[in-house]
Motif scaffolding. Structure first.
Motif, PDB file in Angstrom:
ATOM      1  N   GLY A   1       4.311 -18.915  15.567  1.00 51.89           N
ATOM      2  CA  GLY A   1       4.273 -18.537  16.718  1.00 51.89           C
ATOM      3  C   GLY A   1       3.262 -18.938  17.805  1.00 51.89           C
ATOM      4  N   LEU A   2       2.259 -19.990  17.356  1.00 51.79           N
ATOM      5  CA  LEU A   2       1.514 -20.390  18.495  1.00 51.79           C
ATOM      6  C   LEU A   2       2.001 -21.749  18.977  1.00 51.79           C
TER       7      LEU A   2
ATOM      8  N   VAL B   1       0.922 -17.620  22.168  1.00 54.53           N
ATOM      9  CA  VAL B   1       1.301 -16.857  20.851  1.00 54.53           C
ATOM     10  C   VAL B   1       2.388 -16.001  21.176  1.00 54.53           C
ATOM     11  N   GLU B   2       3.497 -16.321  20.646  1.00 47.84           N
ATOM     12  CA  GLU B   2       4.702 -15.664  20.759  1.00 47.84           C
ATOM     13  C   GLU B   2       4.717 -14.216  20.853  1.00 47.84           C
ATOM     14  N   GLY B   3       5.174 -13.665  22.006  1.00 49.64           N
ATOM     15  CA  GLY B   3       5.250 -12.405  22.186  1.00 49.64           C
ATOM     16  C   GLY B   3       3.684 -11.515  22.913  1.00 49.64           C
TER      17      GLY B   3
ATOM     18  N   ALA C   1      -1.245 -13.874  27.761  1.00 50.03           N
ATOM     19  CA  ALA C   1      -2.355 -14.659  27.433  1.00 50.03           C
ATOM     20  C   ALA C   1      -3.793 -13.767  27.583  1.00 50.03           C
ATOM     21  N   HIS C   2      -3.523 -12.786  28.942  1.00 51.04           N
ATOM     22  CA  HIS C   2      -4.845 -11.941  29.020  1.00 51.04           C
ATOM     23  C   HIS C   2      -5.230 -11.107  27.750  1.00 51.04           C
ATOM     24  N   ASP C   3      -3.998 -10.538  27.134  1.00 49.80           N
ATOM     25  CA  ASP C   3      -4.240  -9.770  26.066  1.00 49.80           C
ATOM     26  C   ASP C   3      -4.924 -10.575  24.870  1.00 49.80           C
TER      27      ASP C   3
ATOM     28  N   ARG D   1      -2.143 -10.443  14.425  1.00 43.65           N
ATOM     29  CA  ARG D   1      -1.507  -9.434  13.466  1.00 43.65           C
ATOM     30  C   ARG D   1      -1.702  -7.895  14.289  1.00 43.65           C
ATOM     31  N   LEU D   2      -2.734  -7.794  15.080  1.00 41.22           N
ATOM     32  CA  LEU D   2      -2.979  -6.586  15.944  1.00 41.22           C
ATOM     33  C   LEU D   2      -1.820  -6.534  17.047  1.00 41.22           C
ATOM     34  N   LEU D   3      -1.385  -7.678  17.516  1.00 41.89           N
ATOM     35  CA  LEU D   3      -0.381  -7.782  18.450  1.00 41.89           C
ATOM     36  C   LEU D   3       1.052  -7.605  17.899  1.00 41.89           C
TER      37      LEU D   3
END
Length: 405
Positions: free
Chosen positions: A320-321, A338-340, A343-345, A402-404
């Protein structure tokens, strides 16, 4: 020449920091470079022992300050293989490009003329030209890029039509890392009578740069990306341009004689250096060029190429990157999404792991529009980074992903 990179890293005090209880992994050198102890000490020594204004005092401190300031100009000239009296010291690339735009282009452009810019330019090589175009009636033309982030050179050369008077081009893209063939581009432009303005901000810190060999008309660069202080940089220009250009700012130092019925201006480059400059900053930049030259820019380019290859290979394995900018010839800059995940997160969560990356549009809105994204994360490497930091970055990114979810 064998370089002890661990010893080099030890020269940078800030890199010993922890952030949020984690060892700092600084991957934002495209934004600003960290400073070696020698630069910090040089600036400190100036203020402690030599602080005085330049060019106006015959006392010892004034002479020492002037000598050190002009020595810094000479160091920059040697570093870039140009004459010292063709270098205008200024606050950095933004000021330098504005100087070229307002002092050289503004008096020359007229309705029907065009300014050619590439899609990958930093705002500093776009907005000044828009302002000048509005005042002169000239038009902005855009040279497009390919999906991999390389310039479409065929289209660029085709766009060099007789109406084009100025071409602005980045030596290295701050977002894509693309290294543009500026020598070839400037040669083609010169054949057509087009003046070239090269933004060298992302090139000077990372590779050998021979401005004389490039063959451009103007070359702008900024010191804080070169391990020097902020607010220090330079514009190099061909001598005939400097002599023909009117002053950009008026005031002290840029004059020979002032009368109310007229002023006789100083010779270039001092004609463009009105007022009290960033003396300590320029002297610090001179120390930074000494530091970089001692390591060797070819060695630095090789080291950063190795770090780039390592990071690119590991990031490519993350599901997903998406890496934006895959030119075969690029500097150690990786913009990615990264998919989903916004960028700021990504950048915020990476910071909690001690990893400093940039997020946003990187002062390159037109480039974001080309790729159809509002922002990217950008990891930018320097010679003081390590392969262990690359691995720590990748581990942190996998954790964040993983967290996202």
């Amino acid at each position: 020449m064998s370089i002890d990179w661990s010893a080099v890293r030890a020269d940078f005090p800030l890199l010993r920091r922890e952030v949020h209880g984690k060892p700092l992994v600084y991957l934002d050198s495209a934004n600003t470079g960290q400073k070696p102890a020698s630069v910090i000490e040089t600036v400190d020594d100036f203020y402690r022992r030599h602080n005085a204004n330049v060019s106006r005092a015959v006392h010892a401190l004034g002479s020492e300050a002037t000598e050190a300031y002009e020595a810094a100009r000479g160091k920059l000239a040697a570093f870039a293989n140009v004459r010292a009296d063709d270098i205008v010291l200024c606050s950095g690339t933004t000021f330098a490009i504005n100087l070229a735009a307002y002092s050289w282009a503004l008096p020359r452009l007229k309705p029907g003329d065009s300014i050619l810019l590439t899609r990958m330019e930093h705002h500093a090589n776009i907005v000044p030209w828009q302002l000048v175009a509005e005042r002169t009636g000239a038009k902005i033309k855009v040279a497009e890029i390919n999906e991999d982030g390389t310039l479409d050179l065929v289209a660029l050369h085709a766009a060099m039509t007789p109406d084009v008077k100025v071409l602005g081009v980045a030596h290295v893209s701050n977002v894509l890392g693309t290294i543009n063939p500026v020598r070839e581009i400037c040669r083609e432009a010169r054949r057509r009578g087009i003046a070239t303005v090269v933004d060298g901000s992302q090139a000077m810190p990372h590779m050998p740069v021979d401005i004389a060999a490039i063959g451009c008309d103007f070359y702008a660069f900024t010191g804080h990306k070169m391990c020097g202080p902020t607010g220090a940089g330079a514009l190099w220009a061909r001598r005939e341009h400097l002599e023909a250009m009117p002053p950009f700012l008026g005031g002290g130092e840029m004059i020979k004689e002032v009368r109310f019925d007229g002023t006789v201006f100083n010779d270039p480059p001092h004609k463009f250096e009105a007022g009290t400059p960033n003396i300590a900053g320029q002297i610090g930049l001179g120390a930074a060029t000494d530091y970089l030259a001692a390591i060797g820019m070819a060695n630095i380019a090789t080291r950063e190429g190795e770090l780039l290859a390592h990071a690119t290979e590991d990031l490519s394995k993350i599901d997903g990157l998406r890496i934006i900018g895959t030119a075969p010839d690029k500097a150690a800059v990786i913009s990615f999404l990264v998919e989903g995940a916004h960028a700021h997160d990504l950048a915020t969560l990476l910071d909690l792991e001690g990893v400093a990356v940039r997020s946003g549009h990187h002062c390159a809105h037109p480039l974001m529009q080309f790729y159809g994204v509002p922002a990217t994360c950008r990891a930018s490497f320097a010679f003081y980074n390590t392969h262990e930091e690359v691995e720590a970055f990748v581990v942190a990114l996998q954790k964040v992903r993983r967290l996202l979810g």
